[in-house]
Motif scaffolding. Structure first.
Motif, mmCIF file in Angstrom:
data_model
loop_
_atom_site.group_PDB
_atom_site.id
_atom_site.type_symbol
_atom_site.label_atom_id
_atom_site.label_comp_id
_atom_site.label_asym_id
_atom_site.label_seq_id
_atom_site.Cartn_x
_atom_site.Cartn_y
_atom_site.Cartn_z
ATOM 1 N N THR A 1 64.573 32.957 25.734
ATOM 2 C CA THR A 1 64.021 34.856 24.672
ATOM 3 C C THR A 1 64.093 35.436 25.329
ATOM 4 O O THR A 1 64.106 36.036 26.137
ATOM 5 C CB THR A 1 63.234 34.520 23.348
ATOM 6 O OG1 THR A 1 63.697 33.608 22.693
ATOM 7 C CG2 THR A 1 62.953 35.537 23.063
ATOM 8 N N ARG A 2 62.768 35.500 26.387
ATOM 9 C CA ARG A 2 62.000 36.097 27.298
ATOM 10 C C ARG A 2 63.131 36.670 28.954
ATOM 11 O O ARG A 2 62.655 37.264 29.068
ATOM 12 C CB ARG A 2 60.928 35.216 27.981
ATOM 13 C CG ARG A 2 59.311 35.822 26.819
ATOM 14 C CD ARG A 2 58.402 34.729 27.386
ATOM 15 N NE ARG A 2 57.744 35.537 28.110
ATOM 16 C CZ ARG A 2 56.568 34.515 29.186
ATOM 17 N NH1 ARG A 2 56.055 33.335 28.302
ATOM 18 N NH2 ARG A 2 55.815 34.974 29.945
ATOM 19 N N ASP B 1 60.225 39.215 32.748
ATOM 20 C CA ASP B 1 60.866 37.966 33.010
ATOM 21 C C ASP B 1 62.334 38.555 33.002
ATOM 22 O O ASP B 1 62.907 37.017 32.835
ATOM 23 C CB ASP B 1 60.164 37.263 31.877
ATOM 24 C CG ASP B 1 58.953 36.908 31.876
ATOM 25 O OD1 ASP B 1 58.145 37.087 33.083
ATOM 26 O OD2 ASP B 1 57.948 36.688 30.630
ATOM 27 N N PHE B 2 62.990 39.229 32.723
ATOM 28 C CA PHE B 2 64.376 38.924 32.485
ATOM 29 C C PHE B 2 64.579 39.249 34.116
ATOM 30 O O PHE B 2 64.853 38.992 35.039
ATOM 31 C CB PHE B 2 65.070 40.826 32.066
ATOM 32 C CG PHE B 2 65.962 40.711 32.338
ATOM 33 C CD1 PHE B 2 67.183 40.688 31.071
ATOM 34 C CD2 PHE B 2 67.350 41.574 33.315
ATOM 35 C CE1 PHE B 2 68.642 40.267 31.398
ATOM 36 C CE2 PHE B 2 68.045 41.291 33.243
ATOM 37 C CZ PHE B 2 69.303 40.827 32.229
ATOM 38 N N ALA C 1 58.827 25.886 42.180
ATOM 39 C CA ALA C 1 59.017 26.913 42.823
ATOM 40 C C ALA C 1 59.817 28.308 42.968
ATOM 41 O O ALA C 1 59.975 29.508 43.771
ATOM 42 C CB ALA C 1 59.263 26.324 44.049
ATOM 43 N N CYS C 2 60.541 28.375 41.453
ATOM 44 C CA CYS C 2 61.380 30.127 41.544
ATOM 45 C C CYS C 2 61.385 30.709 41.785
ATOM 46 O O CYS C 2 61.848 31.896 41.846
ATOM 47 C CB CYS C 2 62.206 29.481 40.159
ATOM 48 S SG CYS C 2 61.209 30.312 38.313
ATOM 49 N N LYS C 3 59.510 31.498 42.126
ATOM 50 C CA LYS C 3 59.255 32.874 41.946
ATOM 51 C C LYS C 3 59.332 33.608 40.823
ATOM 52 O O LYS C 3 59.221 35.148 40.905
ATOM 53 C CB LYS C 3 59.417 32.817 43.245
ATOM 54 C CG LYS C 3 58.623 32.404 44.155
ATOM 55 C CD LYS C 3 59.097 32.947 45.799
ATOM 56 C CE LYS C 3 58.552 32.178 46.512
ATOM 57 N NZ LYS C 3 59.573 32.143 48.064
ATOM 58 N N ARG C 4 59.471 32.791 39.926
ATOM 59 C CA ARG C 4 59.961 33.903 38.845
ATOM 60 C C ARG C 4 59.369 32.835 37.207
ATOM 61 O O ARG C 4 59.423 31.643 37.905
ATOM 62 C CB ARG C 4 61.009 34.378 38.217
ATOM 63 C CG ARG C 4 62.196 33.835 38.747
ATOM 64 C CD ARG C 4 63.288 34.398 37.974
ATOM 65 N NE ARG C 4 64.351 34.593 39.538
ATOM 66 C CZ ARG C 4 65.560 34.954 39.736
ATOM 67 N NH1 ARG C 4 65.599 35.786 39.199
ATOM 68 N NH2 ARG C 4 66.761 34.769 40.151
ATOM 69 N N LEU C 5 59.392 33.463 36.345
ATOM 70 C CA LEU C 5 59.685 32.324 34.647
ATOM 71 C C LEU C 5 60.336 31.343 35.232
ATOM 72 O O LEU C 5 62.021 31.170 35.155
ATOM 73 C CB LEU C 5 59.504 33.282 33.346
ATOM 74 C CG LEU C 5 59.592 32.872 32.489
ATOM 75 C CD1 LEU C 5 57.494 32.554 32.398
ATOM 76 C CD2 LEU C 5 59.600 33.244 31.035
#
Lengths: 337, 337
Positions: free
Chosen positions: A49-50, A58-59, A275-279
């Motif tokens: 959802t986020r 978090d798109f 380690a993806c640097k986002r959510l």
């Protein structure tokens, strides 16, 4: 062109009205009906959802929605023996007539005597010899045909169904849910890539080029004036442990934001995803159901889950408790009351 | 749910009516406007029409519509020097301050002196040293960033535009036309896979996992407590000549029904495609336009087209005559009168 443009506009408007009118109905449909309500299911739905909420913090654009799944023990049963190894054993038995020397030569002698304990005792060396004998020396086309034929008839010793019927229903729903949310879904497995490609499209809806796996060298050449690819007894790439992020880079060329595994061989894939640097979402399937499937973790030779479990618990990754989180495990199984 | 179902039905009916009403208008839109009418354009359109005609004898299901394209000289300019090698040369110059020893060490000495003839005379060995020095020893993330920055500013010596503006407009239209007809479009190039992935999505609409190329070994490890992939000076796979069908099998796992190349390095890919056991299309771009682009074939060191041209002519493959078949070569170019 005017007529066409008007039509397109009318369809678009009607589609919008439908979307508004139908939103409530759609929202009420559970995308993961085989999952019991609980923390695991909620974590998955919250994450999706986020990252799909346009304008939200978090798109993630659809092109960057990369999800990677281990196969053995994550998408289908891996006990009591990896399916690909069962295939190799069956092939040794099938081909024994053409190889009279195998009667007196290990590891084939023990395989033909049905002494799987002795085979296991020979460790990786014996296993690799069995795989080399059954997976190389033929064309890629002949190998695919052999895999197809085996998958169509071979049955699991305990469940007595085809191996492809041992895909986990909750995970099939998860794959479909992610795809419906414009994720690009990949399999990243230590298994042989050409063995897996024999069933991933039909069983999981994953096309062959979205399957990352261990690979051997093939050699292009001519056979009867037709081009063929011959499978060589030489390993090109092992997609396990640290090989998983390496394989993700090699085959996919993009970092996942969602990954699911079930054993220590998935630890580095999950760390790389974290380690993806986002959510991002990291998940493990924990086999806790000896009644409906199997219960194993830290002491299992097949699919050992020890260090990755510690790391998941320490870092708050999602650990699926198969017994409590999954309402149904297999599509053919009656749901538990 | 009733409301939703009625809406879906209404949209479907209206969409059908539109399709009937709009068919004529759609048929009149030329999918390949930068191609002159002629045998090459007709062969492409005939092929696509036949394999997409449901119920027809040559119909191919969308999942099996695999199209593979070479990159250098097929999708973008490769003269006077492969773009990736220009990048490597620029990187040597940029890094020279940190490597005082290069002043006296070949091939770097000649590169820094601007003596490209001497570099060329060193052959493959010199080239590999330059590529190793500029493509390895850093993380995959750092390398991508370096490529991005270079592509954003470096300009072609003759055309004075960014290299990504040297994609051929007729081929961009062909990629779009194939995708509109549900083809799965791949790049299969001798170029480095990580260099290409820096621009294939933006320039060609091809996601990183649909790019097949030459690859080096990477190694997973920790750097400041974060996981990284380090590019090692070790070749994993060379995607050229017989390496192209091998790469197609390794990365894609399915045989193409459509392939386009422009040099002898594409011969085996085209032969492998020709062995597809159904209707298949093999094409070559023949560089015949010294005024608008370049004219070269049998005697060129870059993109030599000799044996593959003979085979194409003997077997009736489509040979695109750039000068006569392409109305426009680059998007920024004025069409010839």
């Amino acid at each position: 062109m005017r007529k066409l443009s008007r039509c397109v506009a009318a369809v678009a408007i009607l589609a919008c009205l439908c979307a508004i009118g139908g939103a409530q109905a759609i929202a009420q449909t559970d995308p993961l009906p085989s999952w019991n309500d609980g923390a695991s299911k909620q974590a998955i739905i919250d994450f999706v959802t986020r990252v799909t909420k346009e304008g939200g913090p978090d798109f993630v654009a659809p092109e960057d929605r990369i999800a990677t799944f281990d196969n053995d023990g994550t998408l289908w049963v891996e006990q009591p023996m990896y399916t690909q190894f069962v295939f190799a054993i069956d092939e040794v038995k099938k081909q024994a007539n053409q190889h009279p020397e195998w009667k007196d030569k290990e590891p084939f002698k023990s395989v033909l005597a049905g002494d799987m304990k002795a085979v296991a005792a020979m460790g990786e060396k014996g296993m690799l010899e069995i795989v080399a004998a059954t997976h190389t020396g033929m064309t890629t086309a002949d190998f695919s045909e052999t895999v197809d034929k085996w998958l169509a008839v071979a049955k699991h010793p305990r469940f007595k169904v085809l191996y492809t019927d041992l895909a986990y229903q909750p995970m099939l729903e998860l794959l479909a849910y992610l795809r419906a949310n414009d994720f690009n879904v990949f399999i990243v497995s230590g298994g042989g890539v050409e063995f897996m490609r024999g069933f991933t499209r039909k069983t999981y809806g994953v096309p062959p080029w979205q399957v990352v796996g261990s690979s051997g060298v093939t050699q292009y050449g001519m056979w009867d004036a037709s081009p063929v690819l011959l499978k060589q007894p030489k390993v090109l790439f092992v997609d396990d442990g640290p090989g998983k992020p390496e394989g993700i880079n090699h085959f996919i060329g993009a970092q996942p934001i969602f990954a699911f595994g079930n054993s220590d061989g998935d630890k580095e894939m999950l760390e790389w995803t974290a380690a993806c640097k986002r959510l991002c979402f990291m998940g493990l399937v924990h086999h806790t159901d000896a009644v409906r499937e199997y219960a194993y973790d830290r002491n299992s030779d097949v699919g050992r889950l020890d260090k990755a479990l510690d790391e998941a618990l320490a870092k708050g990754w999602t650990v699926v408790d198969m017994k409590n989180d999954w309402k149904t495990i297999f599509a053919w199984e009656k749901p538990s009351p």
